[in-house]
Design an enzyme around this catalytic site. Structure first.
Site, mmCIF file in Angstrom:
data_model
loop_
_atom_site.group_PDB
_atom_site.id
_atom_site.type_symbol
_atom_site.label_atom_id
_atom_site.label_comp_id
_atom_site.label_asym_id
_atom_site.label_seq_id
_atom_site.Cartn_x
_atom_site.Cartn_y
_atom_site.Cartn_z
ATOM 1 N N THR A 129 -120.488 -156.433 1.957
ATOM 2 C CA THR A 129 -120.797 -157.684 2.645
ATOM 3 C C THR A 129 -121.569 -157.437 3.943
ATOM 4 O OG1 THR A 129 -119.713 -159.442 3.924
ATOM 5 C CG2 THR A 129 -118.435 -157.468 3.580
ATOM 6 N N ASP A 130 -122.297 -158.451 4.386
ATOM 7 C CA ASP A 130 -122.995 -158.335 5.682
ATOM 8 C C ASP A 130 -122.006 -158.425 6.850
ATOM 9 O OD1 ASP A 130 -122.362 -161.035 5.443
ATOM 10 O OD2 ASP A 130 -124.354 -161.762 5.970
ATOM 11 N N GLU A 131 -120.745 -158.791 6.542
ATOM 12 C CA GLU A 131 -119.773 -158.937 7.634
ATOM 13 C C GLU A 131 -119.437 -157.596 8.285
ATOM 14 O OE1 GLU A 131 -116.523 -161.629 7.048
ATOM 15 O OE2 GLU A 131 -117.590 -162.704 5.475
ATOM 16 N N TYR A 156 -110.492 -157.949 7.173
ATOM 17 C CA TYR A 156 -111.293 -157.921 5.935
ATOM 18 C C TYR A 156 -112.547 -157.074 6.113
ATOM 19 C CZ TYR A 156 -114.947 -159.485 2.698
ATOM 20 O OH TYR A 156 -115.993 -159.507 1.796
ATOM 21 N N LYS A 160 -113.810 -153.390 4.446
ATOM 22 C CA LYS A 160 -115.053 -153.254 3.680
ATOM 23 C C LYS A 160 -115.938 -152.187 4.328
ATOM 24 C CE LYS A 160 -116.335 -155.206 0.566
ATOM 25 N NZ LYS A 160 -116.127 -154.995 -0.903
HETATM 26 N N1 LIG Z 1 -117.829 -164.093 -1.297
HETATM 27 C C1 LIG Z 1 -118.925 -163.707 -0.661
HETATM 28 O O1 LIG Z 1 -119.687 -164.542 -0.157
HETATM 29 C C2 LIG Z 1 -119.309 -162.233 -0.592
HETATM 30 C C3 LIG Z 1 -120.498 -161.874 0.053
HETATM 31 C C4 LIG Z 1 -120.864 -160.526 0.065
HETATM 32 C C5 LIG Z 1 -120.079 -159.589 -0.569
HETATM 33 N N2 LIG Z 1 -118.921 -159.959 -1.187
HETATM 34 C C6 LIG Z 1 -118.129 -158.923 -1.876
HETATM 35 O O2 LIG Z 1 -118.206 -159.211 -3.275
HETATM 36 C C7 LIG Z 1 -116.994 -158.787 -3.905
HETATM 37 C C8 LIG Z 1 -116.409 -159.919 -4.715
HETATM 38 O O3 LIG Z 1 -116.123 -161.028 -3.840
HETATM 39 P P1 LIG Z 1 -115.555 -162.393 -4.422
HETATM 40 O O4 LIG Z 1 -115.857 -163.453 -3.421
HETATM 41 O O5 LIG Z 1 -115.993 -162.556 -5.814
HETATM 42 O O6 LIG Z 1 -113.992 -162.097 -4.385
HETATM 43 P P2 LIG Z 1 -112.806 -162.827 -5.171
HETATM 44 O O7 LIG Z 1 -111.656 -162.790 -4.216
HETATM 45 O O8 LIG Z 1 -113.244 -164.114 -5.748
HETATM 46 O O9 LIG Z 1 -112.505 -161.844 -6.395
HETATM 47 C C9 LIG Z 1 -111.895 -160.600 -6.250
HETATM 48 C C10 LIG Z 1 -111.464 -160.118 -7.635
HETATM 49 O O10 LIG Z 1 -110.925 -158.790 -7.482
HETATM 50 C C11 LIG Z 1 -109.693 -158.723 -8.191
HETATM 51 N N3 LIG Z 1 -108.843 -157.737 -7.526
HETATM 52 C C12 LIG Z 1 -108.288 -157.808 -6.285
HETATM 53 N N4 LIG Z 1 -107.550 -156.709 -6.022
HETATM 54 C C13 LIG Z 1 -107.668 -155.906 -7.121
HETATM 55 C C14 LIG Z 1 -107.156 -154.634 -7.439
HETATM 56 N N5 LIG Z 1 -106.373 -153.952 -6.595
HETATM 57 N N6 LIG Z 1 -107.465 -154.100 -8.651
HETATM 58 C C15 LIG Z 1 -108.258 -154.779 -9.529
HETATM 59 N N7 LIG Z 1 -108.760 -156.002 -9.264
HETATM 60 C C16 LIG Z 1 -108.476 -156.558 -8.078
HETATM 61 C C17 LIG Z 1 -109.120 -160.133 -8.123
HETATM 62 O O11 LIG Z 1 -108.160 -160.359 -9.140
HETATM 63 C C18 LIG Z 1 -110.385 -160.970 -8.271
HETATM 64 O O12 LIG Z 1 -110.675 -161.184 -9.636
HETATM 65 C C19 LIG Z 1 -116.081 -158.286 -2.785
HETATM 66 O O13 LIG Z 1 -116.168 -156.879 -2.741
HETATM 67 C C20 LIG Z 1 -116.648 -158.898 -1.527
HETATM 68 O O14 LIG Z 1 -116.394 -158.093 -0.401
HETATM 69 C C21 LIG Z 1 -118.521 -161.262 -1.201
#
Ligand SMILES: NC(=O)c1ccc[n+]([C@@H]2O[C@H](COP(=O)([O-])OP(=O)(O)OC[C@H]3O[C@@H](n4cnc5c(N)ncnc54)[C@H](O)[C@@H]3O)[C@@H](O)[C@H]2O)c1
Length: 340
Positions: A129-131, A156, A160
């Site tokens: 993430t950009d965070e 969080y 990351k």
């Molecule tokens: N949401 C955003 O805007 C955003 C932006 C940039 C990057 N990201 C990154 O993208 C990725 C996905 O984000 P998201 O918003 O889809 O998250 P989300 O919370 O919707 O999904 C996370 C998934 O990971 C699974 N999970 C959690 N812990 C686990 C474990 N120990 N073992 C196996 N599975 C596990 C959960 O069951 C879920 O299906 C993350 O790494 C996040 O940091 C998110």
């Protein structure tokens, strides 16, 4: 750009039942025939197997399990030629209430994956993430680049950041064949109702007056999740090993503007919401300069009209109430307990 593209046939997608991971699985099934996807997901409160239900069984297999389970991870990685790592604890507010699962999943889970990829010489893509870069002042046009120093603010983003650092060190020390991407805020279908845009949409569907943190001037750089997926595929197959690529679609908007856009789509007055106390450490502005990705790999976002992307997303939540309804009450109860 590398001369020959890497052509994975069997990939493990961690967190493929979450918001962004499941959109990526749909993207791969639709755009890259011949690629088999094994989803490894623990199905936490944020994971929903319904997100990938209906995809062809000969293309997508779901393994319910924890990325911290080293034996399981080793078996799955041994059988793959690439891992794309999305699984995470991903919600800032939860990380303030209880940081411990963030350390476990985001740091220890990443360690288990990169160790398995190292052992089996498997290509690894790390989704971040950009965070990790902290925030930018509101009155400064600067944007994050791949050179911006890490300065995470929340539990969080600090976990990351730690996981990104592990990957960089594994590339340097062990020659892990890895790439990293840091993306801005995603929106689109299958996003959990705890997150800003779905929470506002589902509150409005329920006839509940939306709430806005702080002064609403916090700026986020929005990207449609489908554009995030195409960028990750592009980096996985054509990115240079050891490199970081920032992913963004020039979608800067403050939270107040996004909420007003949603209110407009519902035909409501634009001040039809309540202000609530800001969360501690709330970052002011994120903004991504994705020119490296565009220049080196020729990637371009397709969903550049935010208003129409948002309208489609609202439509998706209207049509998929059985998908989000079961999580709504528990999510609002959690927010109420935190005074929001
Ligand atoms: N949401 C955003 O805007 C955003 C932006 C940039 C990057 N990201 C990154 O993208 C990725 C996905 O984000 P998201 O918003 O889809 O998250 P989300 O919370 O919707 O999904 C996370 C998934 O990971 C699974 N999970 C959690 N812990 C686990 C474990 N120990 N073992 C196996 N599975 C596990 C959960 O069951 C879920 O299906 C993350 O790494 C996040 O940091 C998110």
């Amino acid at each position: 750009m590398t001369d020959t593209a890497f052509e994975p046939r069997r990939i493990v997608v961690t967190g493929g039942c979450g918001f962004i991971g499941s959109n990526f699985v749909h993207h791969v099934v639709r755009e890259h025939p011949g690629v088999h996807v094994t989803v490894l997901d623990k199905l936490t409160y944020a994971g929903n197997p319904g997100n990938i239900a209906g995809l062809p069984a000969d293309r997508v297999e779901l393994v319910v399990g924890d990325i911290c389970d080293e034996g399981l991870v080793d078996r799955l990685v041994a059988d793959a030629d690439a891992v794309v790592h999305y699984a995470a604890e991903s919600h800032n507010d939860n990380s303030i209430a209880d940081p411990s699962p963030f350390l476990e999943t985001n740091v220890r889970g990443t360690y288990a994956l990169i160790e398995a990829c190292r052992r089996h010489d498997v290509r690894y893509h790390h989704v971040s993430t950009d965070e990790v870069y902290g925030d930018l002042p509101l009155d400064d046009p600067a944007r994050f680049t791949e050179e911006t120093p890490y300065r995470p603010s929340s539990p969080y983003s600090s976990t990351k950041a730690a996981s990104d650092m592990l990957v960089r060190a594994w590339v340097r020390t062990f020659g892990l064949a890895a790439t990293i991407s840091n993306c801005s805020n995603n929106y689109g279908p299958y996003q959990h109702v705890e997150k800003f845009i779905p929470r506002q949409i589902t509150n409005l569907i329920d006839g509940v007056r939306p709430r806005l943190y702080g002064d609403g001037r916090n700026v986020r750089d929005w990207i449609h999740t489908e554009d995030h997926s195409s960028a990750v595929w592009c980096i996985l197959t054509r990115g240079r090993i050891g490199e970081t690529y920032l992913i963004g679609a020039d979608g800067e908007r403050d939270n107040l503007a996004v909420l007003r856009e949603i209110l407009r789509a519902f035909g409501r007055p634009e001040d039809d919401f309540d202000w609530v106390r800001d969360r501690p450490g709330h970052d002011r502005r994120y903004a991504i300069d994705s020119s490296k990705l565009r220049r080196e790999l020729g990637w371009e976002p397709r969903h550049t009209d935010f208003a129409s992307g948002l309208a489609e997303t609202i439509e998706w939540y209207r049509e998929n109430e059985p998908w989000w309804r079961p999580a709504k009450e528990a999510t609002e109860a959690r927010y109420r307990a935190q005074g929001q």
